[in-house]
Design an enzyme around this catalytic site. Structure first.
Site, PDB file in Angstrom:
ATOM      1  N   ARG A  73       0.821  -1.216   0.000  1.00 47.20           N
ATOM      2  CA  ARG A  73       0.000   0.000   0.000  1.00 47.20           C
ATOM      3  C   ARG A  73       0.857   1.269   0.000  1.00 47.20           C
ATOM      4  NH1 ARG A  73      -2.373   0.179   5.012  1.00 47.20           N
ATOM      5  NH2 ARG A  73      -3.502  -1.736   4.653  1.00 47.20           N
ATOM      6  N   TYR A 127     -16.595  19.470 -12.401  1.00 41.09           N
ATOM      7  CA  TYR A 127     -16.881  18.120 -12.895  1.00 41.09           C
ATOM      8  C   TYR A 127     -17.996  17.471 -12.071  1.00 41.09           C
ATOM      9  CZ  TYR A 127     -15.500  13.224 -13.981  1.00 41.09           C
ATOM     10  OH  TYR A 127     -15.465  11.909 -14.362  1.00 41.09           O
ATOM     11  N   ASP A 199      -8.360  21.167  -9.857  1.00 41.94           N
ATOM     12  CA  ASP A 199      -8.431  20.043 -10.791  1.00 41.94           C
ATOM     13  C   ASP A 199      -7.802  20.519 -12.095  1.00 41.94           C
ATOM     14  OD1 ASP A 199      -9.164  18.150 -12.716  1.00 41.94           O
ATOM     15  OD2 ASP A 199     -11.008  17.619 -11.647  1.00 41.94           O
ATOM     16  N   LYS A 224      -6.799  10.507 -18.190  1.00 41.20           N
ATOM     17  CA  LYS A 224      -6.960  11.293 -19.416  1.00 41.20           C
ATOM     18  C   LYS A 224      -5.615  11.417 -20.148  1.00 41.20           C
ATOM     19  CE  LYS A 224     -11.225  11.719 -17.972  1.00 41.20           C
ATOM     20  NZ  LYS A 224     -11.686  12.762 -17.084  1.00 41.20           N
TER      21      LYS A 224
HETATM   22  C1  LIG Z   1     -12.403  12.526 -15.844  1.00 41.58           C
HETATM   23  C2  LIG Z   1     -12.237  13.616 -14.889  1.00 41.58           C
HETATM   24  C3  LIG Z   1     -12.116  13.353 -13.519  1.00 41.58           C
HETATM   25  C4  LIG Z   1     -12.239  11.973 -12.939  1.00 41.58           C
HETATM   26  O1  LIG Z   1     -11.301  11.075 -13.411  1.00 41.58           O
HETATM   27  P1  LIG Z   1     -11.602   9.502 -13.414  1.00 41.58           P
HETATM   28  O2  LIG Z   1     -10.270   8.893 -13.575  1.00 41.58           O
HETATM   29  O3  LIG Z   1     -12.533   9.269 -14.554  1.00 41.58           O
HETATM   30  O4  LIG Z   1     -12.253   9.173 -12.097  1.00 41.58           O
HETATM   31  C5  LIG Z   1     -11.929  14.424 -12.667  1.00 41.58           C
HETATM   32  N1  LIG Z   1     -11.867  15.682 -13.134  1.00 41.58           N
HETATM   33  C6  LIG Z   1     -11.990  15.969 -14.437  1.00 41.58           C
HETATM   34  C7  LIG Z   1     -11.898  17.376 -14.876  1.00 41.58           C
HETATM   35  C8  LIG Z   1     -12.188  14.950 -15.359  1.00 41.58           C
HETATM   36  O5  LIG Z   1     -12.323  15.239 -16.650  1.00 41.58           O
END
Ligand SMILES: *Cc1c(COP(=O)(O)O)cnc(C)c1O
Length: 401
Positions: A73, A127, A199, A224
């Protein structure tokens, strides 16, 4: 690689490490020999149990530090290599931790800094799943959330009350792409002793540096662009020294960790982030400029376009634009569905940031501010295909309307 090895700074090949350009960092960062064993890429180190030589040896590994084999972990060299690379891309940051998804990273960051009775200031263009976290788990644990206008800037100061603990930003905003004045918001928040979170998934640290702008906790959905190939789920939080200890302690007790296989894929993706993002940018701009001239396209929602709210902050603070943006269709929801259903090269699916183009109907949810776009939104992720083929696909789609 010993069981006891020091934390990050400056261990590579016995050189004095110095700040290199981001493109070089993408290639070099996290590739210290004790983790790679001299191979270009570290192996996928899978582990739960780590074996110790003695009880004394076991005791000496406590408390666990990153870079020290302790228990699965706490990570293995595959995880640490990615963490170190992401930290290096954020000048002013102290460390990075990984989470099983971007949403996991958002939750891990917020739970690290909030407690019962606190108020969180949350951007209204956030989001969806982040908003859902605020309205469910955070609410149940006694944290209230107040949503603010993405264009509030230093006016955030007027919203800060006695119970306000943290300000969360997402720039540009989900679906509608308003760019925030992150440095001004951070300065106002810092003056009142608040923690700042961002974010940064759209820009990545290649195009926007969170810590340098005053952000304490910079969050990425590595799912992403860092991964970049639509084949993994991973999140990261990069923290300044002030909040590093709280982030790590919270991560540990919540049992948040990431799979070494996914960290390995993300590390591979990171090496080509610069070339991919530049092509996403170029293709995205070509498609966006073409769309702007189309009679059925009412408006572009793209940070690089002068009429995008907050465009001046994108120009001032960002090193580029990525491939994700929206446009407003001159038509109704049924027309939007017909357009999207008929496209051939734009896949219909959640997420984005892979090499392939995607399209979704976007219906932003806001509760504190209003934004009437005058028609339904179509969100595109422009991939690495030839942009002329993508334009031909969109041209045929718009012609069908
Ligand atoms: C996709 C996304 C997330 C979440 O990511 P996951 O890996 O799909 O949980 C958070 N913030 C933004 C801006 C996103 O586009």
């Amino acid at each position: 690689m010993g069981r006891r090895s020091r934390d990050a700074e400056g261990a590579g090949r016995g050189r004095v490490s110095r700040r290199r350009k981001p493109e070089t960092q993408l290639v070099e960062a996290g590739r210290r020999r004790e983790w790679t064993q001299g191979i270009v890429n570290p192996a996928v180190w899978r582990a739960s149990t780590i074996l110790f030589d003695s009880v004394a040896d076991m005791a000496a590994a406590n408390p666990p530090e990153q870079g020290t084999l302790h228990y699965g972990r706490n990570g293995t060299p595959t995880i640490w290599a990615l963490c170190e690379a992401l930290t290096e891309l954020e000048p002013g940051a102290a460390m990075t931790r990984l989470y099983p998804s971007g949403s996991g990273a958002v939750a891990g960051a917020l739970l690290a800094v909030l407690e019962a009775g606190d108020e969180l200031l949350m951007v209204d263009t956030v989001y969806g799943p982040t908003r859902a976290l605020c309205e469910s788990v955070l609410k149940r644990f006694g944290v209230t959330t107040r949503y603010y206008d993405p264009l509030v800037g230093s006016g955030i100061a007027e919203l800060i009350g006695d119970k306000t603990r943290a300000v969360f930003m997402e720039s540009p905003g989900t679906h509608s792409f308003e760019v925030q004045d992150v440095p001004a918001i951070c300065a106002a928040a810092k003056a009142r002793g608040l923690v700042t979170l961002l974010d940064n998934t759209w820009a990545t640290p290649l195009f926007f540096k969170g810590a340098a702008a005053g952000v304490d906790l910079s969050i990425l959905a590595c799912t992403k662009y860092i991964g970049g190939h639509a084949d993994l789920m991973l999140g990261s939080v990069t923290a300044t020294q002030a909040v590093a200890d709280r982030l790590e302690k919270t991560r540990r007790v919540l049992g948040q960790t990431a799979a070494p296989d996914d960290a390995w894929l993300a590390l591979r993706g990171l090496r080509t982030l610069d070339v991919r993002l530049r092509r996403h940018q170029e293709n995205g701009l070509k498609v966006a400029h073409w769309l702007k001239g189309q009679p059925r396209v009412a408006r572009l929602l793209h940070p690089a376009f002068p009429d995008c709210p907050g465009h001046e902050f994108w120009q001032r603070d960002f090193a580029g634009a990525t491939g994700l943006f929206s446009f407003v269709l001159d038509g109704d929801d049924a027309a939007r569905t017909r357009l999207i259903d008929g496209l051939e090269l734009f896949g219909i699916g959640y997420s984005w940031g892979g090499y392939e183009s995607l399209v979704v109907p976007a219906d932003p949810v806001r509760t504190a501010t209003k934004a009437d776009h005058g028609g339904p939104l179509v969100r595109l992720h422009v991939g690495l295909e030839d942009p002329d083929d993508l334009i031909a696909d969109l041209e045929a789609g718009l012609a069908r309307l």
